[in-house]
Design an enzyme around this catalytic site. Structure first.
Site, PDB file in Angstrom:
ATOM      1  N   LEU A 126      -1.962  -0.799  -3.954  1.00 52.26           N
ATOM      2  CA  LEU A 126      -2.548  -1.550  -2.851  1.00 52.26           C
ATOM      3  C   LEU A 126      -1.758  -2.841  -2.700  1.00 52.26           C
ATOM      4  CD1 LEU A 126      -6.423  -1.199  -3.260  1.00 52.26           C
ATOM      5  CD2 LEU A 126      -4.947  -0.052  -1.625  1.00 52.26           C
ATOM      6  N   ASP A 127      -1.536  -3.243  -1.460  1.00 48.72           N
ATOM      7  CA  ASP A 127      -0.826  -4.481  -1.177  1.00 48.72           C
ATOM      8  C   ASP A 127      -1.526  -5.665  -1.838  1.00 48.72           C
ATOM      9  OD1 ASP A 127      -0.482  -6.958   0.864  1.00 48.72           O
ATOM     10  OD2 ASP A 127       1.307  -5.719   0.857  1.00 48.72           O
ATOM     11  N   LYS A 128      -0.760  -6.716  -2.076  1.00 44.45           N
ATOM     12  CA  LYS A 128      -1.309  -7.922  -2.698  1.00 44.45           C
ATOM     13  C   LYS A 128      -2.502  -8.465  -1.922  1.00 44.45           C
ATOM     14  CE  LYS A 128       0.089 -12.577  -4.179  1.00 44.45           C
ATOM     15  NZ  LYS A 128       1.220 -13.544  -4.257  1.00 44.45           N
ATOM     16  N   ASN A 129      -2.452  -8.361  -0.600  1.00 43.72           N
ATOM     17  CA  ASN A 129      -3.528  -8.897   0.236  1.00 43.72           C
ATOM     18  C   ASN A 129      -4.548  -7.836   0.646  1.00 43.72           C
ATOM     19  OD1 ASN A 129      -2.499 -11.534   0.254  1.00 43.72           O
ATOM     20  ND2 ASN A 129      -1.035 -11.000   1.859  1.00 43.72           N
TER      21      ASN A 129
ATOM     22  N   ASP B 222       0.851  -1.184   0.000  1.00 41.90           N
ATOM     23  CA  ASP B 222       0.000   0.000   0.000  1.00 41.90           C
ATOM     24  C   ASP B 222       0.890   1.238   0.000  1.00 41.90           C
ATOM     25  OD1 ASP B 222      -2.127  -1.764   0.322  1.00 41.90           O
ATOM     26  OD2 ASP B 222      -1.970  -1.688   2.487  1.00 41.90           O
TER      27      ASP B 222
END
Length: 378
Positions: A243-246, A131
């Site tokens: 945005l982060d992968k998760n 993020d």
């Protein structure tokens, strides 16, 4: 006897005699002399039963007692008189999304309602990569002149080379005839026969990013990127921020470098709201610390708002923040000893994921784009 065959049916009749009317055996035939079409029964030649000889089920004639519910049919079409019978396909004791698990659904609904209440107070426009809303958008500002002309819809690249050599193209007021010349699509004034070219059409997209996708335009090491979800978009666009992968939720795409700069540069202080699920309930004293500001490796960061969105589950929170630093939300809670189990961005600079399922995306309307350009929503 006269036989008149139609299909498998026979008409049997007697010649009328004196004092006797014509008699016809209708048990095996019907008269079609009037042109009437034969009635085809799904039972073939078997006489249809209207239930007079059918055995009635037990208790059918018994009048319902006061307050007694009408018998409901089960999934197999047979009447069920058991009011305590479990629903079809359900088993008592199942957890985690099965029909028997009621409490988790109730908690999620209350959390969603709390998140909606938090969003209602805001103005809205109807792994390797974390993020980071300050990450530069991968829009190529400098391109070849012939490509810019072709993207403007004037002609093909090869034909653009001919136009450049003929001296009908100017860049910032000067005639350019050299092939391979590069121009800045944001700052240069490119004209063809005196008319300014606007380049390719600007596109603005909002997506509800699902879990497991890396936010980048290209990465040979990533198994899945968000660009894989934009197969139906013919224009080359880039994600605004990361945005982060998760991390799931609102993610914007565009080919407008100026707009991307306005939404990601820290000086504009664009608001973001996240729905957070922690591994443990957030203590009230820690809530006050986050609102006052916590010390991170790159400075002090404070949340603008932090709320419990589920009165019965203090692991579920709504946090509003204007900082776009790398993994800032996760680092805030990790600094106080919490582990973020789920992170969903529900609001970004006025944009929400309303009406979008996971992996779905849509183009912004002209009105939404104008509002973003005016900077009406922080």
């Amino acid at each position: 006897m006269e036989d008149n065959k139609r299909g498998t049916r026979k008409r049997i009749a007697r010649k009328p005699s004196e004092g006797h009317a014509e008699k016809v055996d209708y048990s095996t035939s019907r008269s079609f002399d009037s042109g009437e079409r034969p009635h085809r029964s799904s039972y073939g030649d078997k006489p249809r039963s209207f239930g007079s000889d059918r055995p009635r089920r037990e208790g059918a004639d018994r009048p319902r007692r006061e307050g007694e519910e009408r018998p409901r049919k089960s999934g197999y079409g047979k009447p069920s008189f058991r009011s305590d019978k479990p629903a079809f396909g359900s088993k008592p004791g199942f957890k985690g999304g099965k029909p028997g698990a009621r409490k988790p659904f109730a908690k999620r609904s209350e959390a969603d309602a709390g998140m909606s209440a938090m969003l209602s107070r805001k103005p809205q426009v109807n792994g390797r990569y974390s993020d980071d809303d300050t990450a530069p958008t991968e829009i190529k500002e400098v391109v070849r002149l012939n490509k810019f002309i072709a993207n403007s819809g004037v002609c093909s690249r090869r034909e653009a080379d001919t136009l450049i050599q003929s001296g009908v193209v100017t860049v910032n007021g000067e005639v350019v005839t050299e092939l391979g010349t590069k121009v800045n699509i944001l700052t240069d004034d490119i004209r063809f026969n005196g008319e300014r070219l606007k380049g390719e059409e600007k596109v603005y997209i909002v997506m509800n990013k699902p879990k497991g996708y890396v936010t980048t335009a290209s990465d040979p090491h990533a198994e899945k990127t968000v660009m894989d979800l934009l197969k139906g978009c013919p224009t080359r666009v880039f994600p605004v921020g990361r945005l982060d992968k998760n991390t799931t939720g609102v993610l914007m795409f565009t080919n407008d470098g100026e707009m991307a700069e306005r939404l990601t540069h820290p000086s504009y202080n664009k608001k973001k709201i996240y729905q957070v699920v922690l591994d443990a309930p957030l203590k009230e004293e820690d809530q006050q610390k986050i609102l006052a500001g916590v010390e991170l490796s790159d400075g002090v960061v404070a949340a603008d708002e932090l709320e419990y969105i589920d009165a019965h589950d203090h692991r579920q929170l709504g946090i509003e923040i204007h900082s776009g630093k790398n993994r800032v939300v996760r680092r805030i809670f990790e600094s106080l000893g919490y582990d973020v189990k789920a992170l969903d961005r529900v609001y970004f600079a006025g944009l929400t994921k309303k009406g979008l399922k996971k992996s779905d995306w849509r183009y912004l309307t002209e009105g939404e784009v104008n509002i973003l350009k005016m900077g009406a929503y922080v």
